[in-house]
Design an enzyme around this catalytic site. Structure first.
Site, short mmCIF file in Angstrom:
data_model
loop_
_atom_site.label_atom_id
_atom_site.label_comp_id
_atom_site.label_asym_id
_atom_site.label_seq_id
_atom_site.Cartn_x
_atom_site.Cartn_y
_atom_site.Cartn_z
N HIS A 19 3.89 6.81 3.50
CA HIS A 19 3.57 7.25 2.14
C HIS A 19 2.40 8.22 2.10
CE1 HIS A 19 6.50 4.57 0.45
NE2 HIS A 19 5.93 3.50 0.98
N ARG A 29 1.55 4.06 10.98
CA ARG A 29 2.79 3.60 10.36
C ARG A 29 3.70 4.81 10.21
NH1 ARG A 29 3.73 0.66 4.52
NH2 ARG A 29 2.87 2.62 3.70
N GLU A 32 9.29 -6.74 4.75
CA GLU A 32 9.00 -6.39 3.36
C GLU A 32 10.23 -6.46 2.45
OE1 GLU A 32 7.42 -2.39 3.39
OE2 GLU A 32 8.68 -1.83 5.07
N ASP A 87 6.18 -4.28 -1.52
CA ASP A 87 7.63 -4.17 -1.39
C ASP A 87 8.29 -5.53 -1.36
OD1 ASP A 87 8.44 -1.42 -1.41
OD2 ASP A 87 7.38 -1.16 0.47
#
Length: 263
Positions: free
Chosen positions: A50, A75, A154, A180
């Site tokens: 993100h 990530r 998640e 999430d």
């Protein structure tokens, strides 16, 4: 701090030697990563899912975090396992992979992050060799132990498949994404990462990690929540994203200046 001590991160987290706290950065600035690495964080995570990192900026940030004497994790975007191996080549100490929903997803992740016999990671760790100071032969022999592959749990499917995911050889631990997970468990009704249902799911995840002899990590929105998660038994927690910390610090400074000026 020596290269051996830096790469002792993997050994430390596998052996559950004290709860660790990590920085989390989405702003693609290697200098920012270096600044946060000067603080008492145990590691720094670069969020490429993100956040706005690309490969050159992430590789530079890994180097800056290493320069500050800390290990760097990243990530990756969902399913971007090619980037996982490139980040390890750049010297990252571990990869967090989002949306690992099954043992098959976990196996695909391991395939790109571990050398044989566990996986099929391609050879080319030039920057990793520079950062660790290891010879090519020594790096090949030790890389699977020196780096960690962390599967994100998640979704409802991932939670149901957690034992299968943890049972995949080469998966070193898991990372809970509570926002999430809360969306998934509420069938899209709410974002509630601190809800009681999420607490229960997270504690279940920690117990399954202990049963498999693997470690557990999780995202927390702030330091207080991070402390709660450490009490749950998580081995590594995020104490909030850098954007929240930046704005919180700015807000405190503004409010202090206004308060004193109006007194």
């Amino acid at each position: 701090m020596s290269a051996a001590e830096i790469d002792g991160f993997a050994d430390r987290i596998r052996q559950h030697r004290g709860g660790m706290i990590s920085a989390w950065i989405g702003i693609p600035d290697a200098t920012l990563a270096n600044h946060l690495a000067q603080e008492a964080f145990d590691t720094v995570v670069l969020d490429m899912q993100h956040g706005m990192w690309d490969m050159p900026s992430a590789a530079n940030a890994v180097a800056q975090v290493r320069l500050a004497g800390k290990p760097a994790l990243a990530r990756i975007p969902v399913g971007d396992f090619a980037s996982a191996s490139r980040l390890l080549d750049a010297g990252a100490s571990g990869i967090i992979a989002p949306m690992i929903n099954s043992a098959e997803d976990a196996q695909a992740f391991v395939k790109s992050t571990k050398y044989p016999p566990l996986g099929e990671r391609s050879w080319g760790p030039s920057l990793a060799l520079n950062h660790t100071g290891l010879s090519a032969d020594d790096y090949l022999k030790n890389a699977n132990a020196l780096t960690v592959a962390i599967a994100m749990i998640e979704t409802r499917a991932a939670l149901e498949a957690i034992d299968g995911i943890l049972g995949v050889a080469g998966i070193d631990g898991i990372f809970i994404g509570p926002s999430d997970l809360s969306i998934a468990l509420s069938n899209g009704d709410q974002v509630a990462p601190n809800a009681a249902e999420i607490d229960s799911a997270m504690q279940h995840a920690v117990s399954r990690c202990r049963a498999h002899g693997k470690f557990a990590c999780a995202f927390a929105g702030d330091g207080e929540r991070a402390g709660e998660l450490l009490k749950f038994g998580f081995d590594l927690v995020i104490a909030g994203a850098e954007t929240a910390q930046l704005r919180s610090g700015a807000r405190r400074a503004i409010n202090a200046a206004r308060r004193i000026a109006s007194a």
